[in-house]
Scaffold this motif. Structure first.
Motif, short mmCIF file in Angstrom:
data_model
loop_
_atom_site.label_atom_id
_atom_site.label_comp_id
_atom_site.label_asym_id
_atom_site.label_seq_id
_atom_site.Cartn_x
_atom_site.Cartn_y
_atom_site.Cartn_z
N GLY B 159 0.59 -1.06 0.21
CA GLY B 159 -0.30 -0.12 -0.12
C GLY B 159 0.78 1.57 -0.06
N VAL B 160 2.43 1.08 1.08
CA VAL B 160 2.48 2.61 0.70
C VAL B 160 3.48 2.82 -0.67
N PHE B 161 3.71 2.10 -1.28
CA PHE B 161 4.35 1.61 -2.48
C PHE B 161 3.66 2.02 -3.48
N ALA B 162 2.11 1.95 -3.27
CA ALA B 162 1.50 2.29 -4.57
C ALA B 162 0.88 3.27 -4.36
N GLY B 163 0.83 3.70 -3.10
CA GLY B 163 0.98 5.91 -2.55
C GLY B 163 1.90 6.37 -3.63
N LEU B 164 2.85 5.61 -3.20
CA LEU B 164 4.10 6.43 -3.70
C LEU B 164 3.55 6.28 -5.73
N LEU B 165 3.68 6.05 -5.64
CA LEU B 165 3.65 5.56 -7.42
C LEU B 165 1.99 6.39 -7.59
#
Lengths: 185, 211
Positions: B159-165
């Protein structure tokens, strides 16, 4: 050496399965469950739980392996993929908080279990029966016809006056529902 | 039901979700971007790109946001699989903040200290904080749907990296509109806006990608 051999066999069977080889896929799922069962029992006992729950977790793992088989990258080893899925299902079943999840490992036997724990009678259908009862009637009759009565898709379609496509959809949805109900008591 | 019976049912089931490979992630992001571009077209307009792109500060903020999105995409592509580890790939996501930090230092060196404050506050802080999450939302939704097809064993990290993307691409689009080009402005407000996206994304992923 033995590990490499087994992983190689698993990978071959999965590749054959994705080409539609039903026999290879059946053997793959059976071999995986035979391999996981003692490991899961060991982890249950180590966490102070009854080894009798092992079969529920084996079944949940098989369901996840099946429904998420698209997540195996064929260019990567299959062992870590299977272990990651089994570990995830085991952690779910044990309801471990994140911090403790490192205690759980799906590895080869590092220590042998006492014999009586290994051979404890498997009450293997308690949880799945409860979940079957919770299925929509259409899904339940299809999965029971195929899994228990051993009917084919076509035979089930004839029996329930459904189209084969509708039977396939009902079967897939039934498996997804069973998987989604994992750990919900 | 015995395990062998369950196996019969699984073997009869030929339905499977599609690939979760890099190509599938690219199409998901592409689809989300269409939605973001529609929102962009409806709410904002790009600057005069032919002249703006020649300005190093403008080009720099586009580069930083794209780099963030690309690094995060590499990690999402790994975390969508159960055996995927963020591992060294997550270091790629550090490239953008590091580059931005260098930009800030250069800006501090070349701009008179009296102008720092005005550049940092800029004229569009509120627009930035609102627009970036808005423009991120379609991409984020598409990436979360992509993760649902997969089997992440670390839904929080995914979720964190999806948010950064999503946040990186939303910020990229916003950057192409916003006239505040100073790295001081970018380093102050963009991370704040993207942090909101990341927080929301983490909560969504933990709820929606359970399997």
């Amino acid at each position: 050496m033995q590990v490499d051999r087994r992983e190689h066999d698993f990978a071959e069977a999965m590749r054959a399965a994705s080409r539609g080889d039903v026999t290879a896929y059946t053997r793959f799922l059976q071999n995986v469950s035979d391999w996981l069962r003692p490991i899961i029992r060991r982890e249950l006992v180590r966490s102070g739980r009854s080894a009798a729950d092992a079969e529920d977790i084996v079944q949940d793992t098989l369901l996840a392996l099946h429904l998420k088989r698209n997540t195996w990258d064929e260019s990567r080893p299959i062992g870590p993929w299977i272990r990651a899925i089994a570990r995830h299902k085991l952690i779910d079943a044990l309801r471990l908080p994140r911090g403790r999840s490192k205690d759980v490992s799906i590895d080869e036997f590092s220590d042998a279990l006492p014999a009586e724990e290994m051979t404890c009678p498997a009450i293997d259908d308690r949880d799945i029966e409860r979940r079957l009862d919770a299925l929509a009637p259409g899904q339940r009759q299809v999965i029971q016809a195929i899994a228990i009565d051993g009917l084919s898709i076509a035979e089930s379609a004839a029996k329930f006056a459904m189209t084969p496509v509708a039977v396939r959809v009902a079967l897939h949805r039934a498996l997804k529902s069973l998987s989604r109900m994992a750990g919900v008591s | 039901m015995k395990t062998e019976n369950l196996i019969k049912a699984m073997v009869a089931d030929r339905e499977a979700d599609g690939s979760v490979g890099p190509g599938a992630l690219a199409s998901a992001v592409g689809l989300g971007l269409v939605g973001s571009l529609l929102l962009y077209a409806a709410t904002l307009a790009p600057r005069e790109l032919s002249t703006a792109l020649m300005q190093p500060r403008f080009a720099f903020k586009l580069l930083v946001t794209l780099l963030l999105a690309a690094g995060a995409a590499a990690v999402v592509a790994r975390l969508v699989r159960p055996d995927g580890r963020s591992g060294p790939a997550s270091l790629v996501a550090l490239a953008a903040p590091l580059l931005l930090a260098v930009g800030v230092l250069v800006e501090l060196a070349v701009v008179d200290a009296a102008a720092w404050r005005t550049r940092l506050i800029g004229d569009n802080a509120v627009a930035c904080l609102l627009s970036i999450p808005l423009l991120s939302a379609p991409v984020l939704a598409a990436v979360i749907l992509f993760l649902r097809k997969g089997a992440p064993t670390r839904p929080d990290l995914a979720g964190v990296f999806a948010g950064l993307l999503g946040g990186g691409l939303g910020a990229f689009l916003y950057a192409s509109h916003c006239p505040d080009d100073s790295p001081l402005f970018v380093a102050t407000w963009y991370p704040l806006a993207i942090a909101g996206v990341v927080l929301g994304s983490r909560i969504l992923a933990m709820k929606l990608t359970r399997w």
